[in-house]
Design an enzyme around this catalytic site. Sequence first.
Site, PDB file in Angstrom:
ATOM      1  N   HIS A   4      10.535 -11.315  -6.323  1.00  0.00           N
ATOM      2  CA  HIS A   4      10.390 -10.274  -5.303  1.00  0.00           C
ATOM      3  C   HIS A   4      10.661  -8.909  -5.930  1.00  0.00           C
ATOM      4  O   HIS A   4      11.522  -8.776  -6.814  1.00  0.00           O
ATOM      5  CB  HIS A   4      11.357 -10.544  -4.155  1.00  0.00           C
ATOM      6  N   HIS A  50      11.049  -2.217   0.148  1.00  0.00           N
ATOM      7  CA  HIS A  50      10.267  -3.338  -0.373  1.00  0.00           C
ATOM      8  C   HIS A  50       9.323  -3.862   0.695  1.00  0.00           C
ATOM      9  O   HIS A  50       9.617  -3.825   1.889  1.00  0.00           O
ATOM     10  CB  HIS A  50      11.181  -4.462  -0.880  1.00  0.00           C
ATOM     11  N   CYS A  90       4.351  -7.799  -2.537  1.00  0.00           N
ATOM     12  CA  CYS A  90       5.443  -6.899  -2.894  1.00  0.00           C
ATOM     13  C   CYS A  90       5.289  -6.322  -4.305  1.00  0.00           C
ATOM     14  O   CYS A  90       5.693  -5.186  -4.570  1.00  0.00           O
ATOM     15  CB  CYS A  90       6.780  -7.627  -2.757  1.00  0.00           C
TER      16      CYS A  90
END
Length: 230
Positions: free
Chosen positions: A61, A73, A161
């Site tokens: 991530h 994010h 992401c």
Amino acid sequence: MMLQLLTFLVEKLSLLSIFKLFESSWSDCDDQDQKRNAHRGQPPPLRRGDLLEVPRTIFTHYGIYLGDNKVAHLIPDILPMLTNDKELISSVITNKRLILGCIYKCATVRVDTLEDFAYGSNILVNHFDKMKNQAFPNEAVAKRAEKLIGAIPYSLLWNNCEHFATYCRYGSAASRQTEKFCECVKSIIRDQRSVIVTVLLGIISMVCFGMAPSTTLPTILIPFTLWMAG
């Protein structure tokens, strides 16, 4: 023949895990670097605009550090589709919420604390700087991230992401994870044993469900397409 098919299936399952193993080995190397650096002194503090990455579930991530212990994010989340309770939605996103958000393509660029973003994992900082083009100044990176806060179209392969973070820091959205996955799929398609497997599965479906367009056409078209693509 059955031994060959079993070998083929094992090979493909292994290929599907390649990029995760790659990430893990990369993380191990970074952990070793961090341990070596620990003997030399404390690492420098995070700077506003830094690109952060953490391992989470089955992928890595990414986010952009905004300063004051905050991270922007892009993260999938199913809760906005189920409730309007802002307090509940703003709580830390669990892996279950994240995976369901991926399935329903529901995501936002949100700001969370550094701890919630990390979700108990170690943080790697600006790892792409040595592989990508020159990064924007850190303040410009942070401002680009802040402009995108809110609901955003989501795609696991084309707008995730990593695309968000690399766009903010380098001006070009890219995802190494997507590239690895596509290479894996390409290798499966180009392996001619895929044709044999799909033919056998088609024959089994026709035996189980009878001769019908829904079973016959896939049995013909899918192997033919794989054959031509290979």
